[in-house]
Design a protein around this motif. Structure first.
Motif, PDB file in Angstrom:
ATOM      1  N   MET A 158       0.801  -1.221   0.000  1.00  0.00           N
ATOM      2  CA  MET A 158       0.000   0.000   0.000  1.00  0.00           C
ATOM      3  C   MET A 158       0.839   1.279   0.000  1.00  0.00           C
ATOM      4  O   MET A 158       0.291   2.380  -0.182  1.00  0.00           O
ATOM      5  CB  MET A 158      -0.948  -0.008   1.209  1.00  0.00           C
ATOM      6  CG  MET A 158      -1.893  -1.201   1.220  1.00  0.00           C
ATOM      7  SD  MET A 158      -3.008  -1.221   2.654  1.00  0.00           S
ATOM      8  CE  MET A 158      -3.988   0.233   2.338  1.00  0.00           C
ATOM      9  N   SER A 159       2.121   1.167   0.241  1.00  0.00           N
ATOM     10  CA  SER A 159       2.993   2.361   0.173  1.00  0.00           C
ATOM     11  C   SER A 159       3.539   2.466  -1.251  1.00  0.00           C
ATOM     12  O   SER A 159       4.445   1.727  -1.640  1.00  0.00           O
ATOM     13  CB  SER A 159       4.142   2.241   1.189  1.00  0.00           C
ATOM     14  OG  SER A 159       3.644   2.243   2.504  1.00  0.00           O
ATOM     15  N   LEU A 160       2.990   3.409  -2.009  1.00  0.00           N
ATOM     16  CA  LEU A 160       3.348   3.558  -3.437  1.00  0.00           C
ATOM     17  C   LEU A 160       3.872   4.970  -3.687  1.00  0.00           C
ATOM     18  O   LEU A 160       3.381   5.935  -3.093  1.00  0.00           O
ATOM     19  CB  LEU A 160       2.131   3.274  -4.311  1.00  0.00           C
ATOM     20  CG  LEU A 160       1.485   1.880  -4.128  1.00  0.00           C
ATOM     21  CD1 LEU A 160       0.216   1.786  -4.956  1.00  0.00           C
ATOM     22  CD2 LEU A 160       2.472   0.783  -4.518  1.00  0.00           C
ATOM     23  N   ASP A 161       4.828   5.073  -4.585  1.00  0.00           N
ATOM     24  CA  ASP A 161       5.423   6.368  -4.934  1.00  0.00           C
ATOM     25  C   ASP A 161       5.654   6.380  -6.450  1.00  0.00           C
ATOM     26  O   ASP A 161       6.372   5.525  -6.968  1.00  0.00           O
ATOM     27  CB  ASP A 161       6.745   6.564  -4.189  1.00  0.00           C
ATOM     28  CG  ASP A 161       7.312   7.976  -4.364  1.00  0.00           C
ATOM     29  OD1 ASP A 161       6.795   8.732  -5.228  1.00  0.00           O
ATOM     30  OD2 ASP A 161       8.280   8.294  -3.651  1.00  0.00           O
ATOM     31  N   PHE A 162       5.019   7.343  -7.136  1.00  0.00           N
ATOM     32  CA  PHE A 162       5.136   7.394  -8.603  1.00  0.00           C
ATOM     33  C   PHE A 162       6.568   7.676  -9.038  1.00  0.00           C
ATOM     34  O   PHE A 162       6.976   7.372 -10.157  1.00  0.00           O
ATOM     35  CB  PHE A 162       4.172   8.440  -9.186  1.00  0.00           C
ATOM     36  CG  PHE A 162       4.610   9.853  -8.964  1.00  0.00           C
ATOM     37  CD1 PHE A 162       5.335  10.542  -9.932  1.00  0.00           C
ATOM     38  CD2 PHE A 162       4.305  10.525  -7.780  1.00  0.00           C
ATOM     39  CE1 PHE A 162       5.738  11.858  -9.731  1.00  0.00           C
ATOM     40  CE2 PHE A 162       4.701  11.828  -7.581  1.00  0.00           C
ATOM     41  CZ  PHE A 162       5.425  12.489  -8.548  1.00  0.00           C
ATOM     42  N   LYS A 203       1.252   6.835   1.778  1.00  0.00           N
ATOM     43  CA  LYS A 203       1.975   6.419   2.971  1.00  0.00           C
ATOM     44  C   LYS A 203       1.042   5.588   3.862  1.00  0.00           C
ATOM     45  O   LYS A 203      -0.111   5.940   4.042  1.00  0.00           O
ATOM     46  CB  LYS A 203       2.493   7.635   3.745  1.00  0.00           C
ATOM     47  CG  LYS A 203       3.561   8.424   2.989  1.00  0.00           C
ATOM     48  CD  LYS A 203       4.077   9.585   3.840  1.00  0.00           C
ATOM     49  CE  LYS A 203       5.157  10.363   3.075  1.00  0.00           C
ATOM     50  NZ  LYS A 203       5.674  11.498   3.887  1.00  0.00           N
ATOM     51  N   VAL A 204       1.595   4.513   4.416  1.00  0.00           N
ATOM     52  CA  VAL A 204       0.781   3.581   5.215  1.00  0.00           C
ATOM     53  C   VAL A 204       1.424   3.398   6.592  1.00  0.00           C
ATOM     54  O   VAL A 204       2.651   3.287   6.710  1.00  0.00           O
ATOM     55  CB  VAL A 204       0.645   2.216   4.505  1.00  0.00           C
ATOM     56  CG1 VAL A 204      -0.100   1.226   5.387  1.00  0.00           C
ATOM     57  CG2 VAL A 204      -0.061   2.383   3.184  1.00  0.00           C
ATOM     58  N   THR A 205       0.579   3.362   7.594  1.00  0.00           N
ATOM     59  CA  THR A 205       1.011   3.070   8.966  1.00  0.00           C
ATOM     60  C   THR A 205       0.217   1.868   9.491  1.00  0.00           C
ATOM     61  O   THR A 205      -1.029   1.876   9.436  1.00  0.00           O
ATOM     62  CB  THR A 205       0.783   4.272   9.895  1.00  0.00           C
ATOM     63  OG1 THR A 205       1.495   5.411   9.368  1.00  0.00           O
ATOM     64  CG2 THR A 205       1.248   3.970  11.302  1.00  0.00           C
ATOM     65  N   VAL A 206       0.907   0.853   9.953  1.00  0.00           N
ATOM     66  CA  VAL A 206       0.247  -0.339  10.509  1.00  0.00           C
ATOM     67  C   VAL A 206      -0.083  -0.063  11.973  1.00  0.00           C
ATOM     68  O   VAL A 206       0.795   0.260  12.787  1.00  0.00           O
ATOM     69  CB  VAL A 206       1.135  -1.590  10.380  1.00  0.00           C
ATOM     70  CG1 VAL A 206       0.485  -2.785  11.072  1.00  0.00           C
ATOM     71  CG2 VAL A 206       1.381  -1.905   8.914  1.00  0.00           C
TER      72      VAL A 206
END
Length: 265
Positions: A158-162, A203-206
């Motif tokens: 889920m953490s993606l950066d173009f 940005k993803v935080t678990v």
């Protein structure tokens, strides 16, 4: 004639002396017999008292009682027979000593058996506790390992950066296996183009994770995560944090745990 008279009287005198000697010998024999009978009666009373008033065997009484036709038994011989009989008879103190000698080894044997059984029981309990502790530690280590792999898989997905679209997609492929990996590889090119065109940065935080089920090589882990989209072209409504609940299936492949399936709840 005087000489003839003396010759006739001499045999009479000798006969008188012989008769007196015979009477004296008979009287002495009678006295010895009475003494022997008295000694025998005394011996019989002692034997009966020692046997707690138990009748003496017939052969002992018969041996102790002299017959009229048998010669008189001397006091010394009667005493020797009495000592022999007393030596053959067991004393009351012998039986308890024998019982104590017999019982003592049995008690020691029982005590030794009880001690051995107690030691075996303690060793078994100790072994079970050690095995249980080791098994519990292995379960904890495996659970922590699966949970960490699931958390990292959700972050990679889920953490993606173009700006690094290809690296982001390749990272997810490297951490996947099975059908999920095959499907992701088939759509990877389209996903890279979409990220670059939309200029998406996520940005993803678990927040938390929990292992639902597991065995040695597979597990199902529940993960709660929060994502936020950023970037100049991101709509304002998409920039608000979103909470996700993800069910991650993991499978061991070599020395790595990889995602075999993903489901959003």
């Amino acid at each position: 004639m005087p000489a003839g008279k003396n010759e006739s009287e001499a045999p009479d005198a000798d006969d008188a002396v012989s008769a007196e000697a015979a009477e004296a010998a008979a009287a002495a024999a009678e006295v010895r017999a009475e003494a022997a009978r008295a000694r025998a009666n005394e011996l019989r009373r002692k034997l009966e008292a020692a046997r707690d008033e138990t009748p003496a065997p017939a052969e002992t009484v018969a041996a102790a009682k002299p017959e009229a036709d048998e010669p008189a038994v001397s006091v010394a011989e009667t005493a020797e027979e009495s000592d022999a009989v007393e030596e053959l008879e067991p004393t009351p103190d012998v039986a308890p000593e024998k019982k104590r000698r017999v019982r003592a080894p049995r008690l020691k044997t029982v005590a030794a058996m009880v001690a051995v059984l107690a030691i075996i029981g303690l060793l078994s309990a100790t072994g079970y506790m050690v095995w249980q502790h080791r098994n519990t530690e292995q379960q904890r280590h495996r659970s922590a390992e699966f949970a960490a792999a699931a958390r990292q898989g959700v972050v990679n997905l889920m953490s993606l950066d173009f700006n690094q679209a290809k690296d982001s997609v390749q990272r997810v492929i490297d951490d996947s296996t099975g059908k999920f990996k095959a499907n992701f590889e088939d759509g990877s090119d389209d996903l890279i183009k979409a990220l670059q065109q939309a200029k998406i940065v996520t940005k993803v935080t678990v927040n938390e994770s929990a292992v639902e089920s597991m065995d040695k090589d597979t597990a199902t882990v529940l993960v709660a995560a929060t994502s936020q989209r950023t970037g100049p072209d991101a709509p304002k409504e998409d920039q608000q944090p979103r909470v996700w609940r993800v069910v991650v299936s993991l499978q061991r492949e070599g020395d790595q745990l990889k995602m075999s399936d993903i489901e959003f709840a």
